[in-house]
Design an enzyme around this catalytic site. Sequence first.
Site, mmCIF file in Angstrom:
data_model
loop_
_atom_site.group_PDB
_atom_site.id
_atom_site.type_symbol
_atom_site.label_atom_id
_atom_site.label_comp_id
_atom_site.label_asym_id
_atom_site.label_seq_id
_atom_site.Cartn_x
_atom_site.Cartn_y
_atom_site.Cartn_z
ATOM 1 C CG ASN A 10 -0.644 5.571 -7.250
ATOM 2 O OD1 ASN A 10 -0.636 5.000 -8.346
ATOM 3 N ND2 ASN A 10 0.429 5.638 -6.479
ATOM 4 C CD1 TRP A 11 -6.883 2.935 -8.842
ATOM 5 C CD2 TRP A 11 -7.272 2.147 -10.911
ATOM 6 N NE1 TRP A 11 -8.220 3.097 -9.110
ATOM 7 C CE2 TRP A 11 -8.493 2.624 -10.365
ATOM 8 C CE3 TRP A 11 -7.271 1.616 -12.195
ATOM 9 C CZ2 TRP A 11 -9.698 2.560 -11.076
ATOM 10 C CZ3 TRP A 11 -8.462 1.564 -12.901
ATOM 11 C CH2 TRP A 11 -9.663 2.028 -12.342
ATOM 12 C CE LYS A 12 0.458 2.574 -4.224
ATOM 13 N NZ LYS A 12 1.323 2.461 -3.083
ATOM 14 C CG HIS A 99 4.392 7.104 -5.697
ATOM 15 N ND1 HIS A 99 4.917 6.029 -5.023
ATOM 16 C CD2 HIS A 99 3.148 7.299 -5.192
ATOM 17 C CE1 HIS A 99 4.016 5.588 -4.142
ATOM 18 N NE2 HIS A 99 2.935 6.348 -4.232
ATOM 19 C CD GLU A 101 4.718 2.441 -4.443
ATOM 20 O OE1 GLU A 101 4.183 2.425 -5.561
ATOM 21 O OE2 GLU A 101 4.066 2.323 -3.375
ATOM 22 C CD GLU A 171 1.658 9.618 -1.634
ATOM 23 O OE1 GLU A 171 0.510 9.154 -1.553
ATOM 24 O OE2 GLU A 171 2.514 9.160 -2.406
ATOM 25 N N GLY A 177 0.907 2.370 2.184
ATOM 26 C CA GLY A 177 0.601 0.941 2.075
ATOM 27 C C GLY A 177 0.863 0.173 3.358
ATOM 28 C CB SER A 216 -2.490 4.134 5.469
ATOM 29 O OG SER A 216 -1.443 3.253 5.099
ATOM 30 N N GLY A 237 -3.959 5.195 -2.374
ATOM 31 C CA GLY A 237 -3.498 3.963 -3.010
ATOM 32 C C GLY A 237 -4.494 2.843 -2.775
ATOM 33 N N GLY A 238 -4.211 2.008 -1.776
ATOM 34 C CA GLY A 238 -5.014 0.805 -1.505
ATOM 35 C C GLY A 238 -6.524 1.042 -1.487
HETATM 36 C C1 PEP Z 1 0.238 5.872 -2.544
HETATM 37 O O1 PEP Z 1 0.803 4.918 -3.016
HETATM 38 O O2 PEP Z 1 0.344 6.989 -3.086
HETATM 39 C C2 PEP Z 1 -0.533 5.683 -1.330
HETATM 40 C C3 PEP Z 1 -0.881 6.720 -0.625
HETATM 41 O O3 PEP Z 1 -0.842 4.391 -0.999
HETATM 42 P P1 PEP Z 1 -1.771 3.896 0.242
HETATM 43 O O4 PEP Z 1 -2.977 4.765 0.249
HETATM 44 O O5 PEP Z 1 -2.060 2.472 -0.042
HETATM 45 O O6 PEP Z 1 -0.948 4.094 1.480
#
Ligand code: PEP
Length: 256
Positions: A10-12, A99, A101, A171, A177, A216, A237-238
């Site tokens: 997920n590049w957001k 998601h 967010e 999640e 994040g 994470s 994500g990150g």
């Molecule tokens: C996400 O946004 O779906 C996610 C899991 O982010 P991160 O890996 O950065 O926690």
Amino acid sequence: MARRAIVAANWKMNGGLALINTIIDGLTSVELQENVDVVICPSFPFLSELISQAKVNKLDKVIHVGAQNISAHESGAYTGEVSTQMLQELSVEFAIIGHSERRSYYKETSTQIAHKVNAALKAGITPILCIGESEAERVAEQTETVLASQLQPVIDEVGIEKFIDVVIAYEPVWAIGTGKTASSEMAQETHKFIRQFLAKVNANVADKVPLLYGGSVNASNCEELFAQPDIDGGLIGGASLQVEQFKVICSTAKGK
Ligand code: PEP
């Protein structure tokens, strides 16, 4: 029954043409284990470029492409929205839906999310349905109640049989994040609850639904997480923006 593993990026609201080039270069040399799908979800403007770059570089069997959101509406006066039909036209195969967010910043409700899952399924797009509790809910021992309240409207809307074509990403909001990952035991316990919740309605479907962990995940913790019996990969994500880390995560995943 064998379940495929999925590693979804997920590049957001990050990345663009340069990251597409880097990921294409990186994934050219990745060694995947059996039954693993890699899904890259860039922002809408870059879907098309990623799809064509994957094709040109003969990576279209390795890289599957997903959107980060969809509209529940088919077409019409919905400024700024993107329909499943538009994504279908581009051959987008997956869509992240619900998601945390989107739930928190854009106030998407579980009912709206259920409509989106339905729209995706009707278009032949695999929904990656995100669910998860906040830190306060975890502390208040409300995790299972929250997850049930996020899953039930989707089951009611699409019917449990359709979950055979759904991917669920658990999640915990407090792990997204933040660098705080759920321990592998905690993640497994919650994934097991999700599978059992589905199994109460249809055990066969529950056994086949890929359950991803997100929050994470990185190159150091993915092995332990992916080794858990009910964890079938990750939503990343990150670490998906750092191609070397992402490659390690992809090559660690294995179908069960
Ligand atoms: C996400 O946004 O779906 C996610 C899991 O982010 P991160 O890996 O950065 O926690």
